[in-house]
Write a protein that holds these residues in place. Structure first.
Motif, mmCIF file in Angstrom:
data_model
loop_
_atom_site.group_PDB
_atom_site.id
_atom_site.type_symbol
_atom_site.label_atom_id
_atom_site.label_comp_id
_atom_site.label_asym_id
_atom_site.label_seq_id
_atom_site.Cartn_x
_atom_site.Cartn_y
_atom_site.Cartn_z
ATOM 1 N N SER A 25 18.285 -0.226 -0.443
ATOM 2 C CA SER A 25 17.053 0.260 -0.295
ATOM 3 C C SER A 25 17.025 -1.180 1.371
ATOM 4 O O SER A 25 16.425 -1.028 2.444
ATOM 5 C CB SER A 25 15.413 0.105 -0.661
ATOM 6 N N ALA A 26 17.785 -1.796 0.882
ATOM 7 C CA ALA A 26 17.919 -3.052 2.017
ATOM 8 C C ALA A 26 16.113 -3.600 2.953
ATOM 9 O O ALA A 26 15.962 -4.842 3.442
ATOM 10 C CB ALA A 26 17.997 -2.623 3.884
ATOM 11 N N ASP A 27 15.246 -3.518 0.819
ATOM 12 C CA ASP A 27 14.037 -3.392 1.250
ATOM 13 C C ASP A 27 13.962 -5.558 1.213
ATOM 14 O O ASP A 27 13.911 -5.300 -0.647
ATOM 15 C CB ASP A 27 12.652 -3.353 0.347
ATOM 16 N N PRO A 28 13.700 -6.714 1.661
ATOM 17 C CA PRO A 28 13.297 -7.853 0.824
ATOM 18 C C PRO A 28 12.008 -7.932 -0.192
ATOM 19 O O PRO A 28 12.546 -9.190 -0.481
ATOM 20 C CB PRO A 28 13.585 -8.917 2.971
ATOM 21 N N TYR A 29 11.549 -6.805 0.219
ATOM 22 C CA TYR A 29 10.516 -7.159 -0.863
ATOM 23 C C TYR A 29 10.412 -7.304 -2.414
ATOM 24 O O TYR A 29 10.527 -8.285 -3.172
ATOM 25 C CB TYR A 29 9.411 -5.729 -1.043
ATOM 26 N N GLY A 72 6.686 -0.997 -10.500
ATOM 27 C CA GLY A 72 6.290 0.830 -11.531
ATOM 28 C C GLY A 72 4.807 0.432 -10.941
ATOM 29 O O GLY A 72 4.530 1.843 -10.615
ATOM 30 N N VAL A 73 4.506 0.060 -10.676
ATOM 31 C CA VAL A 73 3.007 -1.141 -10.589
ATOM 32 C C VAL A 73 2.753 -0.639 -8.748
ATOM 33 O O VAL A 73 1.936 -0.451 -8.020
ATOM 34 C CB VAL A 73 2.306 -1.833 -11.587
ATOM 35 N N PHE A 74 3.743 -1.508 -8.663
ATOM 36 C CA PHE A 74 3.274 -2.222 -7.181
ATOM 37 C C PHE A 74 4.515 -2.066 -6.718
ATOM 38 O O PHE A 74 5.783 -2.611 -6.402
ATOM 39 C CB PHE A 74 3.088 -4.013 -7.186
ATOM 40 N N PRO A 75 4.543 -0.843 -5.618
ATOM 41 C CA PRO A 75 6.216 -0.485 -5.325
ATOM 42 C C PRO A 75 6.422 -0.806 -4.689
ATOM 43 O O PRO A 75 7.805 -1.010 -3.705
ATOM 44 C CB PRO A 75 6.214 1.005 -5.331
ATOM 45 N N ASN A 76 5.533 -1.696 -3.361
ATOM 46 C CA ASN A 76 5.874 -1.508 -2.172
ATOM 47 C C ASN A 76 4.704 -3.280 -1.577
ATOM 48 O O ASN A 76 3.619 -3.435 -2.298
ATOM 49 C CB ASN A 76 6.551 -0.969 -0.684
ATOM 50 N N LEU A 77 5.366 -3.749 -0.499
ATOM 51 C CA LEU A 77 4.503 -4.564 -0.484
ATOM 52 C C LEU A 77 2.787 -4.614 -0.095
ATOM 53 O O LEU A 77 1.912 -5.276 -0.226
ATOM 54 C CB LEU A 77 5.140 -5.277 1.391
ATOM 55 N N MET A 96 1.900 -16.019 -5.297
ATOM 56 C CA MET A 96 2.781 -14.750 -4.440
ATOM 57 C C MET A 96 1.904 -13.513 -4.276
ATOM 58 O O MET A 96 2.084 -12.460 -3.462
ATOM 59 C CB MET A 96 3.802 -13.811 -5.760
ATOM 60 N N HIS A 97 1.182 -13.068 -4.469
ATOM 61 C CA HIS A 97 0.274 -11.876 -4.360
ATOM 62 C C HIS A 97 -1.046 -12.694 -2.825
ATOM 63 O O HIS A 97 -1.030 -12.137 -2.249
ATOM 64 C CB HIS A 97 -1.465 -12.075 -4.901
ATOM 65 N N GLU A 98 -1.235 -14.035 -2.602
ATOM 66 C CA GLU A 98 -1.190 -14.127 -1.055
ATOM 67 C C GLU A 98 -0.716 -14.131 -0.192
ATOM 68 O O GLU A 98 -0.795 -13.895 0.648
ATOM 69 C CB GLU A 98 -2.041 -15.670 -1.454
ATOM 70 N N ALA A 99 0.881 -14.892 -0.664
ATOM 71 C CA ALA A 99 1.641 -14.204 0.543
ATOM 72 C C ALA A 99 1.619 -13.032 1.123
ATOM 73 O O ALA A 99 1.585 -12.730 1.900
ATOM 74 C CB ALA A 99 3.124 -14.870 0.137
ATOM 75 N N ALA A 100 1.574 -11.869 -0.336
ATOM 76 C CA ALA A 100 1.643 -10.732 0.223
ATOM 77 C C ALA A 100 0.838 -9.716 0.898
ATOM 78 O O ALA A 100 0.779 -9.412 2.129
ATOM 79 C CB ALA A 100 1.593 -9.934 -1.249
ATOM 80 N N GLN A 101 -0.816 -10.574 0.622
ATOM 81 C CA GLN A 101 -1.364 -10.280 2.171
ATOM 82 C C GLN A 101 -1.282 -10.986 3.269
ATOM 83 O O GLN A 101 -2.097 -10.314 3.874
ATOM 84 C CB GLN A 101 -3.329 -10.764 1.416
ATOM 85 N N VAL A 102 -1.367 -11.848 3.293
ATOM 86 C CA VAL A 102 -0.462 -13.248 4.927
ATOM 87 C C VAL A 102 0.582 -11.669 5.120
ATOM 88 O O VAL A 102 -0.156 -11.665 6.584
ATOM 89 C CB VAL A 102 0.083 -14.766 4.468
ATOM 90 N N LEU A 103 1.420 -11.136 4.779
ATOM 91 C CA LEU A 103 2.241 -10.488 5.673
ATOM 92 C C LEU A 103 1.889 -9.517 5.472
ATOM 93 O O LEU A 103 2.092 -8.501 6.808
ATOM 94 C CB LEU A 103 3.473 -10.644 4.201
ATOM 95 N N ALA A 104 1.464 -8.640 4.986
ATOM 96 C CA ALA A 104 0.438 -7.394 5.042
ATOM 97 C C ALA A 104 -0.628 -7.783 6.590
ATOM 98 O O ALA A 104 -0.688 -6.210 6.839
ATOM 99 C CB ALA A 104 -0.088 -6.608 3.253
ATOM 100 N N ALA A 105 -0.753 -8.654 6.749
ATOM 101 C CA ALA A 105 -2.400 -8.612 7.413
ATOM 102 C C ALA A 105 -1.547 -8.710 8.811
ATOM 103 O O ALA A 105 -1.792 -8.563 9.962
ATOM 104 C CB ALA A 105 -3.148 -9.928 7.169
#
Length: 363
Positions: A44-48, A74-79, A106-115
């Motif tokens: 996938s070349a996905d950094p996630y 399986g629960v969180f397949p992507n950012l 990690m969850h906080e970082a995901a929210q920063v990135l997604a925003a």
């Protein structure tokens, strides 16, 4: 010349030239383990998928991470899915791995990135380092593997490899971090920095292990000063044994209509703050201090106990059973046969297993 630079030059004076990096890359490309995050990134070349693996692997063995990693993706397949989740959902997906603060960050970082608008992944060591929960090691690992940033990783495995390459019989403490980083940055090849970083980590995990290293199959045997001197088990010098604090803990299995009652520990709890689990109290000077809010007047009357460790604490956990006759709304009720999948911590699961082993066989 400063004392620091003198120390760095002394440490590096016997380091082989940078060709050792190319040797490690060649060895890794032929012998690397088929780990799921490597395969997923290849496809996938996905950094996630790299980032999630690096967070999970902190202070945790690969064998423990393997099932949790697949379950998590399986629960969180992507950012986007991770950023939209609740903190409790993230904890549950990471159950059993311990050190839950890293997953909150990690969850906080995901929210920063997604925003970010427009969205873009961090690419450099510096950009990754700016995210919550990302230290030097993780920033170097993710940026080099996912984006070919030329920044060497340094962890305990790498420090052990470097100590043996140089036959340095020292404890690799915090004061040597800069020197080890300088060695890594000297060795890392610009053409394949991600493979180099994975190679040197894999070398420390599989060959240059703590006790009785497998020197006869080591790809850099000819460069190793400790191997030449026969001092592999002396370099690095052993750390002082960790000092542990003894803790007495009490856990209650509250049952009602074949369901088990779970409560959320307060965020200020000494252990497992914010997690949904069994009512818990710590014993000190003959008194109980509760780890969750509310009024609890249970008398200790344990049917068994077990030992458990959390960081520098050796816990003697006493398990109690009580039929609940109070307000059922005070807690979360889970069918007993589903409790295993809903408990985040190994501590709670051990208590559940002790209860099931004692009471289900006699019922």
């Amino acid at each position: 010349m400063t004392v620091s630079s003198q120390s760095s030059q002394h440490l590096m004076r016997n380091v082989p030239d940078s060709s050792i990096g190319s040797v490690l890359v060649t060895w890794y490309q032929k012998n690397k383990r088929a780990l799921p995050w490597r395969q997923r990134f290849l496809e996938s070349a996905d950094p996630y998928v790299i980032w999630i693996s690096e967070i999970m692997l902190q202070q945790t063995t690969i064998q423990a991470v393997l099932p949790a990693y697949e379950r998590f993706l399986g629960v969180f397949p992507n950012l986007k899915a991770l950023a939209a989740a609740s903190e409790d959902q993230v904890r549950l997906a990471c159950r059993g791995l311990g050190y839950y603060r890293r997953f909150r960050l990690m969850h906080e970082a995901a929210q920063v990135l997604a925003a970010r608008q427009p969205f873009h992944w961090p690419r450099t060591f510096k950009e990754w380092r700016e995210l919550p929960g990302i230290g030097d090691y993780t920033a170097a690992a993710v940026s080099s593997i996912a984006f070919q940033e030329v920044k060497a990783v340094v962890d305990g495995n790498v420090e052990r490899v470097f100590c043996r390459l140089l036959d340095r019989r020292v404890v690799p403490d915090q004061k040597l971090k800069k020197e080890f980083q300088a060695i890594g940055d000297h060795l890392i090849p610009r053409t394949a920095p991600g493979d180099y970083n994975q190679a040197v980590m894999e070398l420390g995990q599989t060959i240059c292990i703590k006790q009785n290293p497998r020197c006869l199959v080591c790809p850099v045997q000819n460069y190793c000063a400790a191997y030449a001197a026969g001092s592999q088990n002396l370099a690095p010098a052993p750390r002082k044994p960790m000092e542990y604090e003894d803790v007495r803990m009490h856990l209650w299995l509250l049952l009602r209509d074949n369901k088990i009652g779970l409560v959320k520990r307060s965020k200020e709890a000494r252990f497992l703050g914010g997690t949904l689990g069994l009512p818990t109290a710590l014993e000190a000077e003959g008194r109980l201090r509760w780890e969750q809010a509310g009024h609890w007047n249970f008398e200790p009357d344990s049917f068994g106990s077990f030992k458990h460790s959390i960081t520098r604490h050796k816990i003697q956990a006493f398990v109690h059973h009580k039929e609940w006759r109070g307000d059922a709304r005070e807690m979360t009720w889970i069918p007993l046969d589903q409790a295993e999948s809903q408990l985040v911590s190994n501590l709670d699961r051990k208590a559940l297993h002790l209860f099931l082993g004692k009471f289900t066989q006699t019922s």
